[in-house]
Design a protein around this motif. Structure first.
Motif, PDB file in Angstrom:
ATOM      1  N   GLU A  99       0.829  -1.219   0.000  1.00 59.06           N
ATOM      2  CA  GLU A  99       0.000   0.000   0.000  1.00 59.06           C
ATOM      3  C   GLU A  99       0.859   1.262   0.000  1.00 59.06           C
ATOM      4  OE1 GLU A  99      -2.319  -0.720   3.461  1.00 59.06           O
ATOM      5  OE2 GLU A  99      -3.521  -2.307   2.507  1.00 59.06           O
ATOM      6  N   ALA A 100       1.921   1.261   0.785  1.00 63.16           N
ATOM      7  CA  ALA A 100       2.818   2.421   0.801  1.00 63.16           C
ATOM      8  C   ALA A 100       3.552   2.555  -0.530  1.00 63.16           C
ATOM      9  CB  ALA A 100       3.816   2.291   1.947  1.00 63.16           C
ATOM     10  N   ALA A 101       3.946   1.415  -1.094  1.00 60.53           N
ATOM     11  CA  ALA A 101       4.626   1.442  -2.389  1.00 60.53           C
ATOM     12  C   ALA A 101       3.702   1.940  -3.488  1.00 60.53           C
ATOM     13  CB  ALA A 101       5.154   0.044  -2.726  1.00 60.53           C
ATOM     14  N   GLN A 102       2.446   1.570  -3.423  1.00 60.21           N
ATOM     15  CA  GLN A 102       1.474   2.002  -4.433  1.00 60.21           C
ATOM     16  C   GLN A 102       1.382   3.534  -4.481  1.00 60.21           C
ATOM     17  OE1 GLN A 102      -1.562  -0.233  -5.973  1.00 60.21           O
ATOM     18  NE2 GLN A 102      -1.067   1.407  -7.395  1.00 60.21           N
ATOM     19  N   ILE A 103       1.348   4.166  -3.321  1.00 61.29           N
ATOM     20  CA  ILE A 103       1.275   5.632  -3.267  1.00 61.29           C
ATOM     21  C   ILE A 103       2.498   6.246  -3.944  1.00 61.29           C
ATOM     22  CG2 ILE A 103       1.321   7.631  -1.724  1.00 61.29           C
ATOM     23  CD1 ILE A 103      -0.277   5.911   0.293  1.00 61.29           C
ATOM     24  N   LEU A 104       3.677   5.712  -3.639  1.00 59.20           N
ATOM     25  CA  LEU A 104       4.904   6.253  -4.232  1.00 59.20           C
ATOM     26  C   LEU A 104       4.963   5.990  -5.732  1.00 59.20           C
ATOM     27  CD1 LEU A 104       7.486   5.198  -1.487  1.00 59.20           C
ATOM     28  CD2 LEU A 104       6.382   7.426  -1.781  1.00 59.20           C
ATOM     29  N   ALA A 105       4.519   4.817  -6.161  1.00 59.05           N
ATOM     30  CA  ALA A 105       4.529   4.497  -7.591  1.00 59.05           C
ATOM     31  C   ALA A 105       3.583   5.405  -8.357  1.00 59.05           C
ATOM     32  CB  ALA A 105       4.151   3.028  -7.798  1.00 59.05           C
TER      33      ALA A 105
END
Length: 534
Positions: free
Chosen positions: A344-350
């Motif tokens: 979920e955190a990676a999705q925001i950054l991506a």
């Protein structure tokens, strides 16, 4: 005047009035004839041995020649000659060296053991230089030997040289790694850094995969223990890694950078994959959880926190590099653990990268680096590749490929400019170009594995980058001016103007070399020289 003229013997009678080289053979012959003539002149000064004059250097023009013998990393003097004939300018230049007065007057033994550097030019043409190496004349650009050919064997040799350099960059007591080696005085800096230690261990793991090495196998757990010793076990920054350790005081600094922690996660996961030692996975989890705490309310990354007088000071400027490192770390953590928090955190950054890429026409800018610097975009590429691998969403694949395409548009592709041929954009550092080559190699491997189109474009660009990186690496041939050449060999030269080696440049260089080496090479890369004058 040097005692030479009476010994000249013209062996070949056809004298060319101008030099018009159209192939590498003619260039090599000219340089070698020039070197051997100068070397014979110097020897004849002491022995009276007759000197043969090659027809290739009986060239008309307003020539300027300088000859400098190097011994033990220093010049013995420089002689300069000028003449309308090239060979006469060489005679005067050699004579100038041998007639040096005072204590600097070189004797026969010093001249015999030295290596000759010869520069020659005439108006309206580019300057030329050569350095003597094992009896041959090696073409110089600046102070490096020109690389015009790349093949599999050369890549392997560079891999082995890089391995040897990395092992020298390790502090034997702590098993941590230095950041910087200063080639001119032969010293490393007096700190060992977590991120460079993690990067070096990551590369050593790849090197050991390529070819088993008992010494590396012995050192792996020792280096890993140093890295683990730099991690905070408790407190508000639990999981973060101290940036560095002073070798003089033995004190760790209180600077905690998300990039350091992210790249250490890369290495910890590789250690866990190979050993199944739960310590490495636990340390990676703790590190990733600290990364989750280093976010702004919108999910973007806080770059670092530093304690000043006991108070935390946060750096909240936007950085594509730090954001990319965190995105890659969280993506790799999700792949290893299936913990949805990391996804979920990676999705925001991506998604943030995707939007910024569209806004910046796929060449990313930030608050840290020059808008012409390709490194920020390269971190977008690498991190989106990692996120694509865990999401399977082709949207991120298309964005990363467009970003990489923008980077490669900026590659220097003029093969008549061998000083720059292959490097990317305005970047003249081997650390940045080495990293971009490593990223390109990772995209290429995925491209091949998943049967994307256009994969060879990446490989062609990689080969040109590798050529430039090899050219800008310390070797036996190009370390004639260093007092301690053996310590520098295998290190990638920091830039055109700084005689230093950054450990990360060597890591990125060797990672890219290994990826290219493992991918196979259908044919050597070779550039034939095309020019009208020397």
């Amino acid at each position: 005047m040097i005692k030479i003229y009476r010994y000249l013997i013209v062996l070949l009678w056809m004298i060319g009035a101008a030099y018009a080289s159209t192939d590498r053979t003619a260039d090599d012959r000219l340089r070698n004839d020039l070197l051997h003539f100068a070397r014979s002149l110097a020897q004849s000064h002491f022995t009276g041995t007759p000197v043969a004059l090659p027809a290739s250097i009986v060239l008309d023009g307003n020539w300027t020649v300088s000859v400098t013998p190097y011994l033990h990393g220093g010049p013995l003097g420089t002689g300069t000659g000028q003449s309308h004939l090239l060979y006469r300018a060489v005679i005067d230049a050699v004579g100038g060296v041998l007639s040096t007065s005072g204590d600097r007057h070189p004797d026969e033994e010093a001249i015999r053991d030295s290596r000759l550097l010869i520069a020659f030019s005439r108006p309206g043409t580019e300057d030329n230089a050569l350095i003597e190496y094992r009896g041959n004349a090696e073409e110089l650009i600046g102070d490096v030997v020109t690389v015009r050919h790349v093949d599999r064997e050369m890549i392997y040799a560079k891999i082995m040289a890089a391995k040897a350099y990395l092992l020298r960059a390790m502090d034997e007591k702590t098993h941590g790694f230095h950041k910087l080696y200063t080639a001119e005085n032969g010293t490393f800096d007096r700190r060992v850094l977590t991120t460079y230690s993690s990067s070096a261990l990551y590369s050593l793991l790849k090197l050991n995969d390529l070819e088993r090495d008992g010494n590396i196998a012995r050192l792996i757990p020792l280096i890993a223990d140093f890295i683990l010793s730099m991690q905070l076990r408790e407190g508000p920054y639990k999981g973060a890694f101290h940036y560095s350790l002073s070798l003089e005081s033995g004190e760790k600094d209180y600077r905690f950078v998300v990039g350091t922690t992210s790249k250490t996660i890369f290495t910890l996961l590789e250690l866990y994959r190979r050993t199944n030692d739960i310590r490495y996975l636990d340390a990676a989890r703790s590190a990733a959880d600290w990364l989750l705490s280093m976010r702004n309310p919108d999910g973007s990354v806080i770059n670092q926190v530093q304690l000043e007088n006991g108070q935390p000071v946060f750096d909240r400027r936007y950085s594509n590099l730090y954001t990319g490192e965190v995105l890659s770390a969280l993506s790799r953590m999700y792949a290893a653990t299936s913990d949805s928090r990391y996804f979920e955190a990676a999705q925001i950054l991506a998604d943030n990268f995707r939007k910024r890429a569209e806004r910046d026409a796929y060449f990313l800018t930030d608050d840290y680096r020059s808008p012409t610097d390709a490194v920020p975009t390269s971190w977008g590429v690498m991190s989106l590749l990692d996120f694509y691998k865990i999401s399977g969403n082709d949207l991120y694949k298309e964005v990363l490929r467009r970003c990489l395409g923008e980077i490669l548009k900026r590659q220097k592709n003029d093969p008549d400019d061998m000083k720059n041929y292959g490097r990317i954009g305005t970047g003249q550092n081997t650390s940045g170009n080495g990293w971009i080559n490593e990223v390109t190699s990772e995209v290429y491997l995925t491209c091949q594995k998943e049967h994307w189109t256009g994969c060879m474009t990446y490989k062609e660009s990689m080969l040109k980058m590798v050529r430039w990186l090899m050219q800008n690496t310390y070797t036996e041939a190009n370390t004639y001016f260093l007092k301690a050449p053996d310590k520098a060999i295998g290190g990638l030269i920091r830039s055109y103007t700084r005689e230093e080696v950054r450990t990360d440049a060597v890591c990125h260089g060797v990672n890219g070399y290994i990826n290219l080496y493992n991918s196979g090479m259908e044919a050597p890369v070779q550039r034939e020289k095309r020019r009208e004058d020397p």
